[in-house]
Motif scaffolding. Structure first.
Motif, PDB file in Angstrom:
ATOM      1  N   ALA A 133       7.023 -21.555 -10.575  1.00 32.12           N
ATOM      2  CA  ALA A 133       6.774 -20.120 -10.423  1.00 32.12           C
ATOM      3  C   ALA A 133       6.870 -19.756  -8.946  1.00 32.12           C
ATOM      4  N   TYR A 134       7.382 -18.537  -8.678  1.00 34.56           N
ATOM      5  CA  TYR A 134       7.716 -18.217  -7.292  1.00 34.56           C
ATOM      6  C   TYR A 134       7.206 -16.840  -6.872  1.00 34.56           C
ATOM      7  N   GLY A 135       6.893 -16.749  -5.569  1.00 34.10           N
ATOM      8  CA  GLY A 135       6.627 -15.481  -4.924  1.00 34.10           C
ATOM      9  C   GLY A 135       5.207 -14.949  -5.044  1.00 34.10           C
ATOM     10  N   LEU A 136       5.077 -13.694  -4.627  1.00 32.11           N
ATOM     11  CA  LEU A 136       3.770 -13.041  -4.622  1.00 32.11           C
ATOM     12  C   LEU A 136       3.107 -13.053  -5.994  1.00 32.11           C
ATOM     13  N   TRP A 184      15.395 -11.277  -3.665  1.00 31.52           N
ATOM     14  CA  TRP A 184      14.047 -11.500  -4.177  1.00 31.52           C
ATOM     15  C   TRP A 184      13.351 -12.706  -3.553  1.00 31.52           C
ATOM     16  N   GLN A 185      14.122 -13.700  -3.055  1.00 30.68           N
ATOM     17  CA  GLN A 185      13.506 -14.882  -2.479  1.00 30.68           C
ATOM     18  C   GLN A 185      12.962 -14.650  -1.071  1.00 30.68           C
ATOM     19  N   THR A 186      13.536 -13.685  -0.361  1.00 29.35           N
ATOM     20  CA  THR A 186      13.185 -13.503   1.054  1.00 29.35           C
ATOM     21  C   THR A 186      12.592 -12.143   1.393  1.00 29.35           C
ATOM     22  N   GLN A 235       9.931  -8.111  -4.161  1.00 27.24           N
ATOM     23  CA  GLN A 235       8.948  -8.726  -5.054  1.00 27.24           C
ATOM     24  C   GLN A 235       7.857  -7.731  -5.452  1.00 27.24           C
ATOM     25  N   ILE A 236       7.427  -6.926  -4.505  1.00 30.71           N
ATOM     26  CA  ILE A 236       6.380  -5.934  -4.797  1.00 30.71           C
ATOM     27  C   ILE A 236       6.878  -4.920  -5.828  1.00 30.71           C
ATOM     28  N   SER A 238       0.814  -1.218   0.000  1.00 28.12           N
ATOM     29  CA  SER A 238       0.000   0.000   0.000  1.00 28.12           C
ATOM     30  C   SER A 238       0.841   1.259   0.000  1.00 28.12           C
ATOM     31  N   SER A 239       2.065   1.165   0.507  1.00 27.77           N
ATOM     32  CA  SER A 239       2.947   2.339   0.510  1.00 27.77           C
ATOM     33  C   SER A 239       3.778   2.442  -0.767  1.00 27.77           C
ATOM     34  N   MET A 240       3.776   1.396  -1.564  1.00 23.97           N
ATOM     35  CA  MET A 240       4.567   1.396  -2.798  1.00 23.97           C
ATOM     36  C   MET A 240       3.701   1.545  -4.049  1.00 23.97           C
ATOM     37  N   VAL A 241       2.458   1.131  -3.983  1.00 19.28           N
ATOM     38  CA  VAL A 241       1.559   1.169  -5.146  1.00 19.28           C
ATOM     39  C   VAL A 241       0.663   2.408  -5.061  1.00 19.28           C
ATOM     40  N   PRO A 242       0.471   3.148  -6.162  1.00 20.30           N
ATOM     41  CA  PRO A 242      -0.436   4.303  -6.145  1.00 20.30           C
ATOM     42  C   PRO A 242      -1.802   3.897  -5.615  1.00 20.30           C
ATOM     43  N   SER A 243      -2.397   4.762  -4.810  1.00 21.18           N
ATOM     44  CA  SER A 243      -3.643   4.416  -4.125  1.00 21.18           C
ATOM     45  C   SER A 243      -4.749   3.995  -5.083  1.00 21.18           C
ATOM     46  N   GLY A 244      -4.831   4.637  -6.221  1.00 20.22           N
ATOM     47  CA  GLY A 244      -5.886   4.303  -7.175  1.00 20.22           C
ATOM     48  C   GLY A 244      -5.681   2.972  -7.865  1.00 20.22           C
TER      49      GLY A 244
END
Length: 238
Positions: A184-187, A203-205, A210-211, A152-158
């Motif tokens: 396939a790995y991660g979020l 990136w693994q931890t 990942q975000i 939420s702090s990295m992605v634009p609110s909209g």
């Protein structure tokens, strides 16, 4: 001689010549009486000639000839008017086409400018909203709430809800999720997972890494997380 109340062309011509002769004779007598020694005037001959020309057309047809002449004049005027109107219409069409071309060009330039401004604004918003992964403290493990707070702090609110929808379907916010069949790995179920190393070696931890990778991927491939989510809904992959 009269034929059906019409004076024949011969009779009229003869009458005109006789009249002209009479006028000539009168003129000659008048000249003698006045003591004139000159030659008889040519006026009588001209009158006789004019009368003969008029008499060439039967009396009943003179109106038809005049009507035909007027009709020809009207037709000529109508043709000239049509030609003028056609020329004016062609000129008006040419001017309108030029105006339309200019208007279309301006509209295209305006649309291109607005699209560029929207793209720049989106990129600026994304940059301003995105925190670098290194700003988050490294932990041994992260809860779902912590990962969502990072997002939420990295992605634009909209765009966050669309972003969240994709993560929900891909990994249920498990940053260590592994697809048993594909690897396939991660979020975001990156395949291979190592492609996320372009934004960080951890990136693994580190879910923040990942975000950041997932947001960059959605923006670069689809334009935004919401556009990526629209594609996902239609295809069930992105």
């Amino acid at each position: 001689m009269l034929e059906g109340n019409r004076v024949s062309r011969i009779s009229v011509r003869g009458f005109a010549v006789a009249s002209a002769t009479a006028v000539t004779a009168v003129g000659a007598v008048t000249g003698v009486a006045s003591g004139s020694t000159g030659q008889p005037s040519n006026d009588a001959e001209a009158t006789a000639s004019d009368s003969t020309l008029l008499a060439d057309i039967p009396t009943g047809q003179q109106a038809q000839v005049q009507t035909a002449s007027l009709t020809q004049q009207a037709d000529a005027q109508a043709i000239a008017a049509d030609a003028s109107a056609k020329k004016d219409a062609e000129e008006a069409a040419r001017l309108q086409a030029a105006k339309d071309a200019v208007a279309k060009q301006k509209a295209a330039e305006k649309a291109e400018k607005e699209a560029k401004e929207r793209k720049e604004a989106k990129e600026a918003a994304s940059r301003s909203a995105t925190r670098d992964a290194s700003t988050f403290s490294v932990q041994a493990s992260y809860t779902t709430a912590q990962i969502q707070a990072m997002a939420s702090s990295m992605v634009p609110s909209g765009q966050f809800q669309c972003f969240s929808n994709i993560v929900d379907h891909e990994s249920s916010w498990n940053y260590r999720a592994v697809n048993a069949s594909s690897g396939a790995y991660g979020l975001f179920q990156a395949l291979p997972g190592s492609k996320m190393s372009t934004v960080g070696s951890d990136w693994q931890t580190n879910p923040a890494t990942q975000i950041k990778w997932g947001l960059n991927y959605m923006d670069s491939r689809y334009g935004s997380p919401c556009e990526a989510w629209s594609f996902w809904q239609a295809n069930h992959w992105y």
